[in-house]
Design a protein around this motif. Structure first.
Motif, PDB file in Angstrom:
ATOM      1  N   GLY A  84       0.703  -1.254   0.129  1.00  0.00           N
ATOM      2  CA  GLY A  84       0.088   0.094  -0.158  1.00  0.00           C
ATOM      3  C   GLY A  84       0.971   1.226  -0.003  1.00  0.00           C
ATOM      4  O   GLY A  84       0.125   2.169   0.351  1.00  0.00           O
ATOM      5  N   PHE A  85       2.119   1.144  -0.431  1.00  0.00           N
ATOM      6  CA  PHE A  85       2.867   2.262  -0.264  1.00  0.00           C
ATOM      7  C   PHE A  85       3.485   2.529  -1.672  1.00  0.00           C
ATOM      8  O   PHE A  85       3.566   1.871  -2.560  1.00  0.00           O
ATOM      9  CB  PHE A  85       3.942   2.045   0.552  1.00  0.00           C
ATOM     10  N   SER A  86       4.005   3.839  -1.910  1.00  0.00           N
ATOM     11  CA  SER A  86       4.658   4.514  -3.070  1.00  0.00           C
ATOM     12  C   SER A  86       5.919   3.453  -3.400  1.00  0.00           C
ATOM     13  O   SER A  86       6.740   3.044  -2.372  1.00  0.00           O
ATOM     14  CB  SER A  86       5.143   5.940  -2.820  1.00  0.00           C
ATOM     15  N   VAL A  87       6.108   3.091  -4.543  1.00  0.00           N
ATOM     16  CA  VAL A  87       7.219   2.390  -5.258  1.00  0.00           C
ATOM     17  C   VAL A  87       8.387   3.256  -4.731  1.00  0.00           C
ATOM     18  O   VAL A  87       9.530   2.698  -4.514  1.00  0.00           O
ATOM     19  CB  VAL A  87       7.191   2.290  -6.668  1.00  0.00           C
ATOM     20  N   SER A  88       8.253   4.596  -4.490  1.00  0.00           N
ATOM     21  CA  SER A  88       9.702   5.502  -4.132  1.00  0.00           C
ATOM     22  C   SER A  88      10.120   4.922  -2.884  1.00  0.00           C
ATOM     23  O   SER A  88      11.365   5.393  -2.568  1.00  0.00           O
ATOM     24  CB  SER A  88       9.094   6.810  -3.831  1.00  0.00           C
ATOM     25  N   ILE A  89       9.456   4.220  -1.787  1.00  0.00           N
ATOM     26  CA  ILE A  89      10.245   3.794  -0.601  1.00  0.00           C
ATOM     27  C   ILE A  89      11.022   2.826  -0.821  1.00  0.00           C
ATOM     28  O   ILE A  89      12.109   2.794  -0.254  1.00  0.00           O
ATOM     29  CB  ILE A  89       8.896   3.054   0.214  1.00  0.00           C
ATOM     30  N   ALA A  90      11.036   2.095  -2.153  1.00  0.00           N
ATOM     31  CA  ALA A  90      12.165   0.950  -2.507  1.00  0.00           C
ATOM     32  C   ALA A  90      13.202   1.601  -2.860  1.00  0.00           C
ATOM     33  O   ALA A  90      14.347   1.023  -3.405  1.00  0.00           O
ATOM     34  CB  ALA A  90      11.612  -0.198  -3.368  1.00  0.00           C
TER      35      ALA A  90
ATOM     36  N   GLU B 134       3.202  -1.741   8.824  1.00  0.00           N
ATOM     37  CA  GLU B 134       3.643  -2.048   7.211  1.00  0.00           C
ATOM     38  C   GLU B 134       4.763  -1.238   6.824  1.00  0.00           C
ATOM     39  O   GLU B 134       5.623  -1.530   6.140  1.00  0.00           O
ATOM     40  CB  GLU B 134       2.437  -1.994   6.339  1.00  0.00           C
ATOM     41  N   LYS B 135       4.384   0.237   7.048  1.00  0.00           N
ATOM     42  CA  LYS B 135       5.381   1.130   6.393  1.00  0.00           C
ATOM     43  C   LYS B 135       6.815   1.000   7.104  1.00  0.00           C
ATOM     44  O   LYS B 135       7.836   1.014   6.470  1.00  0.00           O
ATOM     45  CB  LYS B 135       4.773   2.655   6.506  1.00  0.00           C
ATOM     46  N   ALA B 136       6.996   0.859   8.405  1.00  0.00           N
ATOM     47  CA  ALA B 136       8.269   0.658   9.160  1.00  0.00           C
ATOM     48  C   ALA B 136       9.113  -0.527   8.435  1.00  0.00           C
ATOM     49  O   ALA B 136      10.049  -0.593   8.271  1.00  0.00           O
ATOM     50  CB  ALA B 136       7.751   0.357  10.594  1.00  0.00           C
ATOM     51  N   ILE B 137       8.120  -1.739   8.205  1.00  0.00           N
ATOM     52  CA  ILE B 137       9.013  -2.792   7.606  1.00  0.00           C
ATOM     53  C   ILE B 137       9.392  -2.501   6.193  1.00  0.00           C
ATOM     54  O   ILE B 137      10.643  -2.858   5.692  1.00  0.00           O
ATOM     55  CB  ILE B 137       8.084  -4.217   7.693  1.00  0.00           C
ATOM     56  N   ALA B 138       8.360  -1.898   5.223  1.00  0.00           N
ATOM     57  CA  ALA B 138       8.792  -1.708   4.147  1.00  0.00           C
ATOM     58  C   ALA B 138       9.801  -0.835   3.890  1.00  0.00           C
ATOM     59  O   ALA B 138      10.795  -0.724   2.879  1.00  0.00           O
ATOM     60  CB  ALA B 138       7.397  -0.947   3.314  1.00  0.00           C
ATOM     61  N   GLN B 139      10.147   0.050   4.918  1.00  0.00           N
ATOM     62  CA  GLN B 139      11.285   1.104   4.978  1.00  0.00           C
ATOM     63  C   GLN B 139      12.566   0.396   5.681  1.00  0.00           C
ATOM     64  O   GLN B 139      13.506   1.161   5.860  1.00  0.00           O
ATOM     65  CB  GLN B 139      10.819   2.246   5.475  1.00  0.00           C
ATOM     66  N   ALA B 140      12.260  -0.794   6.100  1.00  0.00           N
ATOM     67  CA  ALA B 140      13.425  -1.429   7.043  1.00  0.00           C
ATOM     68  C   ALA B 140      13.857  -0.888   8.129  1.00  0.00           C
ATOM     69  O   ALA B 140      14.689  -0.796   8.735  1.00  0.00           O
ATOM     70  CB  ALA B 140      14.626  -1.573   6.023  1.00  0.00           C
TER      71      ALA B 140
ATOM     72  N   ASP C 170      13.030 -19.968   0.197  1.00  0.00           N
ATOM     73  CA  ASP C 170      11.898 -20.635   0.743  1.00  0.00           C
ATOM     74  C   ASP C 170      12.290 -22.205   0.945  1.00  0.00           C
ATOM     75  O   ASP C 170      12.911 -22.818  -0.057  1.00  0.00           O
ATOM     76  CB  ASP C 170      10.854 -20.363  -0.200  1.00  0.00           C
ATOM     77  N   MET C 171      12.671 -22.625   2.163  1.00  0.00           N
ATOM     78  CA  MET C 171      12.646 -23.834   2.367  1.00  0.00           C
ATOM     79  C   MET C 171      11.643 -25.123   2.806  1.00  0.00           C
ATOM     80  O   MET C 171      12.055 -26.095   2.932  1.00  0.00           O
ATOM     81  CB  MET C 171      13.852 -23.993   3.588  1.00  0.00           C
ATOM     82  N   GLY C 172      10.345 -24.490   2.288  1.00  0.00           N
ATOM     83  CA  GLY C 172       9.381 -25.356   2.256  1.00  0.00           C
ATOM     84  C   GLY C 172       8.590 -25.506   3.706  1.00  0.00           C
ATOM     85  O   GLY C 172       9.011 -24.796   4.819  1.00  0.00           O
ATOM     86  N   ASP C 173       7.666 -26.171   3.713  1.00  0.00           N
ATOM     87  CA  ASP C 173       6.672 -26.112   4.936  1.00  0.00           C
ATOM     88  C   ASP C 173       7.494 -26.933   6.221  1.00  0.00           C
ATOM     89  O   ASP C 173       7.237 -26.679   7.391  1.00  0.00           O
ATOM     90  CB  ASP C 173       5.577 -27.140   4.628  1.00  0.00           C
ATOM     91  N   GLY C 174       8.314 -28.067   5.818  1.00  0.00           N
ATOM     92  CA  GLY C 174       8.979 -28.733   6.711  1.00  0.00           C
ATOM     93  C   GLY C 174       9.839 -27.941   7.822  1.00  0.00           C
ATOM     94  O   GLY C 174       9.923 -28.422   9.088  1.00  0.00           O
ATOM     95  N   LEU C 175      10.502 -26.869   7.184  1.00  0.00           N
ATOM     96  CA  LEU C 175      11.302 -25.932   8.042  1.00  0.00           C
ATOM     97  C   LEU C 175      10.665 -24.767   8.456  1.00  0.00           C
ATOM     98  O   LEU C 175      11.290 -23.959   8.963  1.00  0.00           O
ATOM     99  CB  LEU C 175      12.567 -25.771   7.113  1.00  0.00           C
ATOM    100  N   ALA C 176       9.337 -24.322   7.794  1.00  0.00           N
ATOM    101  CA  ALA C 176       8.743 -23.121   7.967  1.00  0.00           C
ATOM    102  C   ALA C 176       8.482 -22.608   9.716  1.00  0.00           C
ATOM    103  O   ALA C 176       8.152 -23.782  10.378  1.00  0.00           O
ATOM    104  CB  ALA C 176       7.413 -23.033   7.300  1.00  0.00           C
ATOM    105  N   ASP C 177       8.863 -21.706   9.958  1.00  0.00           N
ATOM    106  CA  ASP C 177       8.452 -21.230  11.396  1.00  0.00           C
ATOM    107  C   ASP C 177       7.418 -20.027  11.463  1.00  0.00           C
ATOM    108  O   ASP C 177       6.887 -19.859  12.587  1.00  0.00           O
ATOM    109  CB  ASP C 177       9.736 -20.567  12.118  1.00  0.00           C
ATOM    110  N   GLY C 178       6.850 -19.752  10.386  1.00  0.00           N
ATOM    111  CA  GLY C 178       5.858 -18.862  10.376  1.00  0.00           C
ATOM    112  C   GLY C 178       6.136 -17.163  10.983  1.00  0.00           C
ATOM    113  O   GLY C 178       5.351 -16.555  10.968  1.00  0.00           O
ATOM    114  N   GLN C 179       7.369 -16.951  10.794  1.00  0.00           N
ATOM    115  CA  GLN C 179       7.791 -15.831  11.413  1.00  0.00           C
ATOM    116  C   GLN C 179       8.286 -14.798  10.354  1.00  0.00           C
ATOM    117  O   GLN C 179       9.627 -15.141   9.781  1.00  0.00           O
ATOM    118  CB  GLN C 179       8.669 -15.955  12.643  1.00  0.00           C
ATOM    119  N   GLN C 180       7.953 -13.752  10.044  1.00  0.00           N
ATOM    120  CA  GLN C 180       8.543 -12.825   9.421  1.00  0.00           C
ATOM    121  C   GLN C 180       9.508 -11.919   9.997  1.00  0.00           C
ATOM    122  O   GLN C 180       9.350 -11.744  11.190  1.00  0.00           O
ATOM    123  CB  GLN C 180       7.502 -11.940   8.527  1.00  0.00           C
ATOM    124  N   VAL C 181      10.519 -11.777   9.310  1.00  0.00           N
ATOM    125  CA  VAL C 181      11.716 -11.102   9.655  1.00  0.00           C
ATOM    126  C   VAL C 181      12.212 -10.417   8.668  1.00  0.00           C
ATOM    127  O   VAL C 181      12.720 -10.484   7.606  1.00  0.00           O
ATOM    128  CB  VAL C 181      12.990 -11.590  10.199  1.00  0.00           C
ATOM    129  N   GLY C 182      11.777  -8.812   8.559  1.00  0.00           N
ATOM    130  CA  GLY C 182      12.165  -8.223   7.523  1.00  0.00           C
ATOM    131  C   GLY C 182      11.458  -8.455   6.198  1.00  0.00           C
ATOM    132  O   GLY C 182      10.104  -9.035   6.069  1.00  0.00           O
TER     133      GLY C 182
END
Length: 512
Positions: free
Chosen positions: A21-27, A166-172, A428-440
């Motif tokens: 939902g943010f401007s491409v300029s963020i990137a 969301e903005k804080a994550i998008a801007q790192a 992406d290491m698949g479902d078997g190793l997934a922890d469900g946690q987003q980090v950046g």
């Protein structure tokens, strides 16, 4: 050198920002170097030639046994093999390494204390020293039924819930958000007079896997829970991610790999159709606040050795540094008694419990632990295993070679041919190793490719053979069989090999 993968990566980051939902300029601020600026055109060609994966497995490659270049340790193999200084460090810098080693091993105590230069522990913590987690500077392990999980911990996080999040994550600006009560990490220890946050509980379920030749291997699937919570329940949105401590060797060399050379392997949209779509982690340098390439930590959440060290001081030990100046560590507003506990700040020594010189020395030590030389690199079975490793597609993520920056700040690490066997990208290491946690930018299914150098000395140095981010694998074979997602093709290739070829591939890994 082609820069198409890097261009595709930055386009993908822009798309992620747009979808959020943010401007491409963020990137736009994510524009990391796409070409090396430290070399002449002649040297660029030379580097491209020397880092091209070999197709000749009849003999060892030139300099291959010295897998960390001139920094490689050739000391005899012992339990201290990960604790040696880089071989080419100037004599006048050895004192800083030894001082950093002493601080790495230092046991911190709670405040107030008569040992004022050592107090400030916690108030909530997971370990009293860096060495408590990285025993012999090596890899951590699960508690295996014991009362202590000192070299393993649970990261806590919730996903973005508001536009501002969301903005804080998008801007790192942040990589994720803490549990409102327990913070970023479950601390299972506390100073006297304060309750610990809780305990990690692990249970395993054995699962049989049949290989192509009929041999069966048992894999253990872990389940994690938190018991004895000291301050009420976790937020329902909080995810838990187990992490074991990583080996400390070669970190300074990893930091000295040019961003452009790592980004050259990024292909987040799998434009070449090979099924491998690694992407770079984009973070902020803790000290400068500038956008940087993440390359340390299980999800590449830290850009530098200093960032990784400061994070460990703050979250694992509860010690403040100039980069993380909060003396209460990971205490939250909901943990009022924790916030009221005395700190170890001594104004005459500095504004933090571990002032700048301490962080500098620990960072220097951590960045100059030598990678041991290869063993049996030229043996026929090792070369056979190397060929199989390459032909199975493992080097799509475990990239063999890089050449470090000529203008690296640490001259000992400058312009070295190194063999970490990692692309330092997220996969992406698949479902078997997934922890469900987003980090950046890393999703709950993505992990940074860990370097493989030194992996064959895990039992010698650390006294065990547990692998992967949570130590579930009890052998290298089990670790390979847990690979899924982008690595599934390589995993299946390994599974279908004859027994002797599988053994040869393991022999190759054990030589690293």
């Amino acid at each position: 050198m082609s820069h198409a993968p890097a261009r595709r990566f930055f386009a993908s980051v822009a798309l992620c920002a747009t979808l959020a939902g943010f401007s491409v300029s963020i990137a736009a601020g994510f524009d990391l170097p796409r070409k090396r600026t430290d070399l002449s055109e002649a040297d660029l060609k030379r580097v491209a030639d020397v880092t091209r994966p070999t197709a000749d497995f009849s003999k060892v490659e030139q300099y291959e046994a010295m897998q960390a270049g001139a920094t490689t340790s050739i000391d005899p193999v012992t339990a201290d093999s990960f604790s040696h200084i880089s071989a080419n460090i100037p004599f006048d810098e050895e004192q800083n390494f030894k001082l950093g080693n002493a601080l790495f091993r230092k046991l911190w105590v709670s405040a107030p204390s008569s040992t004022q230069a050592s107090d400030g522990l916690g108030p909530l913590f997971n370990a009293r020293s860096c060495m408590s987690c990285h025993v012999n500077d090596g890899r951590g392990k699960p508690p295996e039924g014991g009362p202590s999980a000192t070299s393993m911990l649970l990261r806590l996080s919730r996903a973005a819930t508001t536009r501002e999040d969301e903005k804080a994550i998008a801007q790192a600006d942040v990589v994720n958000f803490p549990d409102p009560v327990y913070g970023h990490q479950l601390q299972d220890l506390a100073v006297p007079g304060l309750a610990a946050e809780g305990k990690m509980a692990i249970s395993y379920r054995e699962e049989r896997v049949t290989l192509g030749d009929g041999e069966t291997v048992s894999l253990r699937r872990p389940s994690y829970a938190v018991t004895n919570l000291g301050y009420g329940p976790l937020d329902p949105a909080t995810t838990t991610s187990p992490r074991v401590a990583s080996a400390m060797i070669g970190l300074g060399l990893i930091e000295a790999i040019p961003e452009a050379d790592i980004l050259a392997h990024a292909d987040p949209d799998d434009a070449d159709g090979d099924g491998i779509s690694g992407k770079a982690a984009i973070v902020r340098d803790h000290r400068s606040g500038k956008i940087a390439l993440g390359r340390f930590g299980w999800k590449a959440q830290n850009a530098t050795v200093r960032d990784q060290s400061a994070d460990a001081f703050a979250n694992d030990i509860g010690i403040s540094t100039p980069d993380h100046p909060d003396a209460q560590g990971d205490c939250t507003k909901a943990e009022e008694k924790c916030l009221d506990m005395p700190t170890g700040v001594q104004k005459r020594l500095g504004a933090e419990e571990a002032p700048g010189p301490i962080l500098d020395l620990v960072t220097f030590y951590s960045g100059n632990l030598a990678v041991p030389a290869r063993r049996k690199a030229s043996f026929p079975e090792t070369l056979q295993g190397k060929r199989i490793f390459y032909e199975s597609g493992c080097i799509s993520c475990h990239v063999p070679k890089f050449v470090t920056r000529r203008d690296a700040p640490d001259k000992a690490q400058s312009f070295q041919l190194i063999w970490p066997y990692s692309d330092f990208l997220l996969h992406d290491m698949g479902d078997g190793l997934a922890d469900g946690q987003q980090v950046g930018l890393a999703s709950g299914r993505e992990w940074r490719t860990p370097p493989l150098w030194g992996i064959g000395l895990t039992r010698t140095v650390s006294g065990h053979s547990f692998f992967l981010h949570d130590g579930r694998a009890r052998s290298l074979t089990e670790a390979i069989l847990w690979h899924g997602g982008e690595a599934e093709k390589a995993r299946n290739a390994f599974s279908s090999l004859p027994k002797d070829d599988r053994a040869a591939l393991i022999t190759f890994l054990e030589s690293l």
